[in-house]
Design a protein around this motif. Structure first.
Motif, PDB file in Angstrom:
ATOM      1  N   THR A  28       0.760  -1.279  -0.069  1.00  0.00           N
ATOM      2  CA  THR A  28       0.103   0.011  -0.075  1.00  0.00           C
ATOM      3  C   THR A  28       0.966   1.390  -0.030  1.00  0.00           C
ATOM      4  O   THR A  28       0.448   2.266  -0.870  1.00  0.00           O
ATOM      5  N   ILE A  29       1.877   1.324   0.788  1.00  0.00           N
ATOM      6  CA  ILE A  29       2.857   2.550   0.771  1.00  0.00           C
ATOM      7  C   ILE A  29       3.474   2.702  -0.307  1.00  0.00           C
ATOM      8  O   ILE A  29       3.430   3.849  -0.895  1.00  0.00           O
ATOM      9  N   VAL A  30       3.991   1.656  -0.869  1.00  0.00           N
ATOM     10  CA  VAL A  30       4.734   1.612  -2.270  1.00  0.00           C
ATOM     11  C   VAL A  30       3.937   2.249  -3.368  1.00  0.00           C
ATOM     12  O   VAL A  30       4.330   2.954  -4.179  1.00  0.00           O
ATOM     13  N   LEU A  31       2.671   1.512  -3.532  1.00  0.00           N
ATOM     14  CA  LEU A  31       1.658   2.075  -4.520  1.00  0.00           C
ATOM     15  C   LEU A  31       1.235   3.297  -4.468  1.00  0.00           C
ATOM     16  O   LEU A  31       1.229   3.937  -5.384  1.00  0.00           O
ATOM     17  N   TRP A  32       1.078   4.007  -3.230  1.00  0.00           N
ATOM     18  CA  TRP A  32       0.783   5.138  -2.973  1.00  0.00           C
ATOM     19  C   TRP A  32       1.912   6.009  -3.359  1.00  0.00           C
ATOM     20  O   TRP A  32       1.685   7.132  -4.126  1.00  0.00           O
ATOM     21  N   ILE A  33       3.222   5.759  -2.955  1.00  0.00           N
ATOM     22  CA  ILE A  33       4.328   6.684  -3.328  1.00  0.00           C
ATOM     23  C   ILE A  33       4.592   6.476  -5.108  1.00  0.00           C
ATOM     24  O   ILE A  33       5.041   7.511  -5.665  1.00  0.00           O
ATOM     25  N   GLY A  34       4.192   5.440  -5.574  1.00  0.00           N
ATOM     26  CA  GLY A  34       4.484   5.212  -6.936  1.00  0.00           C
ATOM     27  C   GLY A  34       3.568   6.164  -7.830  1.00  0.00           C
ATOM     28  O   GLY A  34       4.121   6.367  -8.924  1.00  0.00           O
ATOM     29  N   ASN A  35       2.587   6.571  -7.117  1.00  0.00           N
ATOM     30  CA  ASN A  35       1.694   7.768  -7.710  1.00  0.00           C
ATOM     31  C   ASN A  35       2.614   8.797  -8.206  1.00  0.00           C
ATOM     32  O   ASN A  35       1.898   9.592  -9.154  1.00  0.00           O
ATOM     33  N   PHE A  36       3.140   9.243  -7.278  1.00  0.00           N
ATOM     34  CA  PHE A  36       3.868  10.409  -7.326  1.00  0.00           C
ATOM     35  C   PHE A  36       5.560  10.087  -8.165  1.00  0.00           C
ATOM     36  O   PHE A  36       5.740  10.882  -9.007  1.00  0.00           O
ATOM     37  N   PRO A  38       7.568   6.547  -9.214  1.00  0.00           N
ATOM     38  CA  PRO A  38       8.202   5.247  -9.296  1.00  0.00           C
ATOM     39  C   PRO A  38       9.424   4.798  -8.775  1.00  0.00           C
ATOM     40  O   PRO A  38       9.565   3.874  -8.161  1.00  0.00           O
ATOM     41  N   THR A  39      10.279   5.720  -8.996  1.00  0.00           N
ATOM     42  CA  THR A  39      11.989   5.456  -8.508  1.00  0.00           C
ATOM     43  C   THR A  39      11.742   5.801  -7.039  1.00  0.00           C
ATOM     44  O   THR A  39      12.447   4.849  -6.297  1.00  0.00           O
ATOM     45  N   VAL A  44      12.077   3.570  -1.469  1.00  0.00           N
ATOM     46  CA  VAL A  44      11.262   3.431  -0.046  1.00  0.00           C
ATOM     47  C   VAL A  44      11.201   2.092  -0.025  1.00  0.00           C
ATOM     48  O   VAL A  44      11.393   1.594   1.362  1.00  0.00           O
ATOM     49  N   GLY A  45      10.627   1.157  -0.757  1.00  0.00           N
ATOM     50  CA  GLY A  45      10.484  -0.231  -0.636  1.00  0.00           C
ATOM     51  C   GLY A  45      11.670  -0.960  -0.223  1.00  0.00           C
ATOM     52  O   GLY A  45      11.781  -2.032   1.070  1.00  0.00           O
ATOM     53  N   VAL A  46      12.866  -0.488  -0.794  1.00  0.00           N
ATOM     54  CA  VAL A  46      14.033  -1.303  -0.565  1.00  0.00           C
ATOM     55  C   VAL A  46      14.565  -0.827   0.809  1.00  0.00           C
ATOM     56  O   VAL A  46      14.973  -1.907   1.645  1.00  0.00           O
ATOM     57  N   CYS A  47      14.479   0.442   1.343  1.00  0.00           N
ATOM     58  CA  CYS A  47      14.730   0.909   2.348  1.00  0.00           C
ATOM     59  C   CYS A  47      14.143   0.108   3.539  1.00  0.00           C
ATOM     60  O   CYS A  47      14.573   0.025   4.608  1.00  0.00           O
ATOM     61  N   LEU A  48      12.720   0.017   3.324  1.00  0.00           N
ATOM     62  CA  LEU A  48      11.932  -0.457   4.413  1.00  0.00           C
ATOM     63  C   LEU A  48      12.157  -2.218   4.716  1.00  0.00           C
ATOM     64  O   LEU A  48      12.492  -2.663   5.861  1.00  0.00           O
TER      65      LEU A  48
END
Length: 68
Positions: A28-36, A38-39, A44-48
């Motif tokens: 959910t977090i990655v998809l939300w940030i991906g709207n702004f 994708p990179t 963020v996904g890798v860091c989490l």
């Protein structure tokens, strides 16, 4: 169970609970940030995911320092 091992078990449980919550909400977090961006979502996904391993690495270093 000694007080030290009980404390270690509680700490590990808290870390695993926190990590499981992050992993549960990660898509959910990655998809939300991906709207702004994708990179940024990938970063963020890798860091989490890496944060999970960093916490255990830091905890192990701290415990090794306490043994001396």
């Amino acid at each position: 169970m000694s007080p030290e091992s009980r404390s270690q078990a509680i700490a590990a449980g808290i870390i695993l609970l926190g990590a499981s919550l992050v992993i549960y909400f990660l898509p959910t977090i990655v998809l939300w940030i991906g709207n702004f961006s994708p990179t940024l979502a990938i970063v963020v996904g890798v860091c989490l995911i890496l944060a999970f391993f960093v916490v255990f690495w830091l905890r192990a270093r701290y415990q090794r320092g306490q043994e001396k």
